[in-house]
Design a protein around this motif. Structure first.
Motif, mmCIF file in Angstrom:
data_model
loop_
_atom_site.group_PDB
_atom_site.id
_atom_site.type_symbol
_atom_site.label_atom_id
_atom_site.label_comp_id
_atom_site.label_asym_id
_atom_site.label_seq_id
_atom_site.Cartn_x
_atom_site.Cartn_y
_atom_site.Cartn_z
ATOM 1 N N ASP A 234 0.709 -1.300 -0.294
ATOM 2 C CA ASP A 234 0.196 0.181 0.254
ATOM 3 C C ASP A 234 0.850 1.171 0.201
ATOM 4 O OD1 ASP A 234 -2.436 -1.468 -0.154
ATOM 5 O OD2 ASP A 234 -2.298 -1.405 1.786
ATOM 6 N N PHE A 235 1.453 1.459 1.091
ATOM 7 C CA PHE A 235 2.714 2.295 0.756
ATOM 8 C C PHE A 235 3.080 3.236 -0.915
ATOM 9 C CE2 PHE A 235 7.239 1.476 0.433
ATOM 10 C CZ PHE A 235 7.235 0.047 0.378
ATOM 11 N N LEU A 237 1.459 2.078 -3.543
ATOM 12 C CA LEU A 237 0.376 3.368 -4.210
ATOM 13 C C LEU A 237 0.501 4.560 -2.799
ATOM 14 C CD1 LEU A 237 -1.536 3.844 -6.049
ATOM 15 C CD2 LEU A 237 -3.457 2.292 -4.266
ATOM 16 N N ALA A 238 0.233 4.850 -1.706
ATOM 17 C CA ALA A 238 0.292 5.927 -1.634
ATOM 18 C C ALA A 238 1.297 7.038 -1.669
ATOM 19 C CB ALA A 238 -0.128 5.422 -0.024
ATOM 20 N N GLU A 240 2.300 6.971 -4.570
ATOM 21 C CA GLU A 240 1.716 7.459 -5.881
ATOM 22 C C GLU A 240 1.118 8.626 -5.753
ATOM 23 O OE1 GLU A 240 1.372 3.872 -8.323
ATOM 24 O OE2 GLU A 240 3.252 3.767 -8.386
ATOM 25 N N LEU A 241 0.090 8.139 -5.107
ATOM 26 C CA LEU A 241 -1.208 9.151 -4.930
ATOM 27 C C LEU A 241 -0.628 10.577 -4.124
ATOM 28 C CD1 LEU A 241 -4.427 6.906 -3.858
ATOM 29 C CD2 LEU A 241 -3.091 7.395 -5.781
ATOM 30 N N ARG A 242 0.571 10.572 -3.655
ATOM 31 C CA ARG A 242 0.678 12.073 -2.905
ATOM 32 C C ARG A 242 1.750 12.923 -3.566
ATOM 33 N NH1 ARG A 242 2.090 8.795 1.953
ATOM 34 N NH2 ARG A 242 0.591 8.545 3.103
ATOM 35 N N GLY A 243 1.799 11.992 -4.727
ATOM 36 C CA GLY A 243 2.452 12.952 -5.632
ATOM 37 C C GLY A 243 3.582 12.793 -5.628
ATOM 38 N N LEU A 244 4.575 11.644 -5.158
ATOM 39 C CA LEU A 244 5.744 12.499 -5.085
ATOM 40 C C LEU A 244 6.139 11.589 -6.489
ATOM 41 C CD1 LEU A 244 6.653 9.845 -1.919
ATOM 42 C CD2 LEU A 244 6.423 11.966 -2.482
ATOM 43 N N LYS A 245 7.806 11.901 -6.412
ATOM 44 C CA LYS A 245 8.613 12.036 -7.852
ATOM 45 C C LYS A 245 8.700 10.231 -8.070
ATOM 46 C CE LYS A 245 10.276 16.665 -8.786
ATOM 47 N NZ LYS A 245 11.417 17.621 -7.397
ATOM 48 N N ILE A 248 11.764 9.247 -6.804
ATOM 49 C CA ILE A 248 11.135 8.838 -5.640
ATOM 50 C C ILE A 248 10.287 7.690 -4.967
ATOM 51 C CG2 ILE A 248 10.309 9.630 -2.282
ATOM 52 C CD1 ILE A 248 11.518 12.882 -4.179
ATOM 53 N N TYR A 252 12.180 3.890 -2.757
ATOM 54 C CA TYR A 252 11.313 3.159 -1.752
ATOM 55 C C TYR A 252 10.839 1.961 -1.750
ATOM 56 C CZ TYR A 252 8.880 7.524 0.043
ATOM 57 O OH TYR A 252 8.838 9.050 0.921
ATOM 58 N N ARG A 255 14.625 -0.053 -2.125
ATOM 59 C CA ARG A 255 14.846 -0.148 -0.260
ATOM 60 C C ARG A 255 14.229 -1.666 0.080
ATOM 61 N NH1 ARG A 255 16.204 4.613 3.904
ATOM 62 N NH2 ARG A 255 16.824 2.743 5.266
ATOM 63 N N ASN A 256 13.160 -1.126 0.226
ATOM 64 C CA ASN A 256 12.498 -1.952 0.901
ATOM 65 C C ASN A 256 12.924 -3.851 -0.112
ATOM 66 O OD1 ASN A 256 10.525 -1.303 2.566
ATOM 67 N ND2 ASN A 256 10.371 0.435 1.247
ATOM 68 N N PHE B 112 -5.428 6.484 3.498
ATOM 69 C CA PHE B 112 -5.872 5.641 2.898
ATOM 70 C C PHE B 112 -6.156 5.476 4.707
ATOM 71 C CE2 PHE B 112 -3.568 5.378 -0.196
ATOM 72 C CZ PHE B 112 -3.250 4.532 -0.592
ATOM 73 N N SER B 135 9.084 16.737 -3.928
ATOM 74 C CA SER B 135 8.276 16.042 -4.663
ATOM 75 C C SER B 135 7.467 17.302 -5.431
ATOM 76 C CB SER B 135 7.662 15.135 -4.416
ATOM 77 O OG SER B 135 8.207 14.306 -4.570
#
Lengths: 339, 347
Positions: A234-235, A237-238, A240-245, A248, A252, A255-256, B112, B135
């Protein structure tokens, strides 16, 4: 919580060291028992053959003790404590096949021919496999992804000696551009001169490539499945929904996904040490693997036990290092959390 | 508006909240048997400055609808037709690439579900906040951190400590508040909350709902709350939309919809809620199961199988949404002035 972290890390390191020492002790005990109980009792045999050659029992006993690092006669317990005692002084006895030379000296010379190629091969295959694994995961519905995954499965399934023999056949016979064996050409003077270093590198290519290909398959398959799993988290998608580049979000993801691989890294180094037995035999490379093989064929038990011990200690150390590395990069492990 | 970066949208107190108009939205999911609609022809208007609740059972299409507001329906799903107009942004469905990315987070905030892990487990909250700021080209990252701490403090948390923590060091309720903070810190004017209180205990749930309500009023937001919990939505929402089988079957002021439900499904939903005071046996579960993508009937009313007011026309004609004094209902039996015979001609 922050203050207790330093203590937690120290406790963790101490725990690892203690466990590592216990493992080394177990391995040393096993190698002692093997040499002591091997059919024909080489220690006793050596002792008796020296007496037959006319030595006095005392002389023979001393000579054998020097060779094996423990007394040929006496109770098992005396032999065992004698052996552990000399181990504490890093004394592994003397070689039979190279008379008079200490086992530790032989191992020291051989180690560099194994450790460097194994580390280089591990690093290369890790970088290559992880990068290709990410591509294979992202392009998993396309032709490229299928191809990459297939290359991984294929190489993962082929035994390391087959890879080694194939490479030898291709690059030294069919298309002879690389030397077929040995660590370096004899005509060069050892030292930091271009000819020697060049020859050294040239001879190292095939062993290193073999080590690389031997573990590349595992990396690409593991990384691919990890990336696919994290992509579903989920993080991501989250983010992406926060508009992170994109960059970045990719970090994420990477690294995970890469984190669990660090535990396999240690196992992989261990596997390659084992594989060095085949690879060094094929390329006539004077490392620990070849040393072990030669000590077996010449029934040089002291050398055999010593090499076995050193390879195992190497694997244990690699495991501890990987676990400490994991501690350093995963905050969940670092703070002792159970998330 | 405390961020000193260039104003995204406009300063909160003086600026009228944006309106959101969803028109004829159809979202389909690709399956082995073809594309099946999860959301079919939905019309929904979010009045500026209000909280609209969307309730429905699992699979009713409410989460898909929520994701459509950010044009973020995940493959194998896609928006097949329709528009999502947000004031100041235009039709979100037509946005793509960089433009869409900048809209997400900055203009439309998304929160979420609490149980879901919406935070990177390997980074502290503070570092993820900075990632968010970078961002969206926030120049003054210090001000961003200050805003974040203020927001966290408003929600009853120690901002500095939270920003220094990893996800696993926070409780479910704390994570949820961090999620709300991240959705609000860039001053998004439209906020979508997907199941904001699911998997939280009753006390935390009440706290979160109060915070949503307060921040919403303070910042003049337009808010959409998705939930399956009618009780939770009743606490915060101004308007209520009831979804069933990918359609909005009833929509209106929440007091009216809950006080005098007109659609048989809404009536059934309300009957199914057990009361703390009174006889628990009075609560009646809706008979039958909600439809899945595959079992949606091809023609007629999607609810007819479970409906106690079912008529002949329901088998063949899908009821159209009809708006009457602020209430929109899609039901043949909802007692409206339109004669049924005439409606059949439309179909």
């Amino acid at each position: 919580m922050t203050r207790s972290r330093g203590g937690a890390v120290a406790r963790r390191v101490a725990g690892h060291l203690i466990r590592g020492l216990v493992m080394v002790w177990v391995v040393a005990t096993i190698s002692f028992v093997i040499i002591r109980e091997i059919p024909g009792n080489p220690v006793q045999g050596q002792y008796e053959s020296l007496i037959q050659k006319g030595m006095s029992p005392e002389q023979a006993e001393r000579a054998t003790a020097v060779l094996y690092g423990f007394l040929p006669t006496g109770s098992l317990w005396d032999q065992y404590t004698g052996y552990l005692g000399s181990l504490l002084h890093f004394d592994l006895g003397r070689s039979l096949s190279t008379p008079g030379v200490e086992v530790t000296t032989l191992i020291g010379h051989a180690a560099r021919w194994t450790v460097l190629p194994v580390l280089a091969g591990t690093l290369l295959s890790f970088l290559l496999g992880v990068t290709m694994g990410v591509y294979a995961a992202i392009k998993r519905s396309g032709k490229l992804g299928d191809l990459l995954a297939l290359s991984g499965s294929l190489l993962h399934g082929v035994p390391v000696y087959v890879i080694g023999l194939l490479l030898t056949a291709i690059f030294t016979t069919l298309w002879p551009i690389l030397p077929s064996g040995g660590p370096v050409d004899v005509e060069f003077v050892p030292g930091l001169n271009p000819g020697y270093v060049g020859s050294l590198l040239q001879h190292a290519v095939l062993p290193v490539v073999t080590y690389t290909l031997a573990s590349y398959g595992g990396w690409i398959l593991a990384m691919k499945s990890n990336v696919v799993a994290v992509l579903g988290d989920d993080f991501i998608l989250a983010a992406e929904l926060r508009g992170l580049k994109r960059g970045i979000v990719f970090r994420y993801l990477a690294r995970n996904a890469i984190l669990p691989l660090f535990t396999i890294l240690a196992l992989s180094i261990g596997m390659l040490f084992g594989g060095s037995i085949f690879i060094e035999e094929i390329f006539n490379y004077p490392g620990l693997g070849l040393l072990l093989v030669n000590s077996i064929s010449s029934r040089d038990y002291a050398l055999m036990g010593g090499t076995f011990l050193v390879i195992t200690v190497g694997i244990i150390v690699a495991n501890i290092a990987a676990d400490l590395l994991y501690t350093a990069i995963d905050p969940r492990v670092r703070s002792g959390g159970s998330a | 508006m405390t961020t000193s970066s260039p104003a995204p949208g406009c300063p909160a107190p003086s600026c009228p909240a944006p309106g959101v108009r969803i028109r004829d939205l159809t979202v389909v999911y690709k399956t082995p048997v073809g594309e099946l609609p999860a959301v079919s022809g939905v019309d929904l208007t979010l009045t500026p400055g209000t909280i609209t609740g969307v309730v429905g059972e699992s699979g009713s299409g409410k989460s898909t609808l929520a994701l459509s507001l950010l044009n973020a329906v995940q493959p194998p799903g896609r928006i097949k037709s329709g528009t999502v107009e947000i004031d100041g942004l235009g039709d979100v469905v037509k946005l793509g690439g960089e433009q869409l990315r900048q809209t997400r987070g900055r203009k439309v905030g998304y929160v979420f579900q609490a149980a879901q892990n919406s935070l990177n487990p390997l980074k502290t909250i503070g570092k993820q906040l900075l990632d968010l700021g970078r961002s969206h080209e926030v120049d003054d990252l210090r001000a961003l951190v200050r805003d974040a701490k203020d927001l966290l403090a408003r929600m009853g948390m120690d901002g500095a400590r939270v920003l220094d923590s990893h996800q696993h060091e926070l409780s479910g309720g704390m994570r949820q508040r961090v999620g709300i903070m991240l959705a609000l810190v860039l001053n998004a004017q439209v906020v979508v909350l997907d199941e904001p209180t699911t998997a939280l205990d009753m006390i935390t749930q009440a706290t979160i709902l109060r915070i949503i309500r307060e921040v919403h009023e303070e910042r003049a937001l337009t808010t959409l709350v998705i939930t399956h919990d009618v009780g939770a939505v009743a606490e915060v929402a101004d308007d209520l939309a009831v979804m069933y089988g990918g359609r909005v079957v009833e929509h209106g002021r929440i007091t009216e919809v809950l006080g005098a439900p007109r659609h048989p499904y809404t009536q059934g939903l309300i009957r199914a809620i057990p009361r703390l005071s009174g006889d628990i046996s009075l609560a009646r579960a809706l008979p039958g199961r909600p439809p899945t993508l595959g079992t949606l009937p091809a023609a007629g009313c999607v609810f007819r199988e479970r409906c106690d007011k079912r008529m002949e026309i329901c088998e063949t004609v899908e009821p159209q949404s009809v708006t009457l004094d602020g209430r929109t209902v899609a039901c043949h039996a909802a007692g409206r002035p339109l004669p049924l015979v005439k409606r059949k001609e439309y179909a």
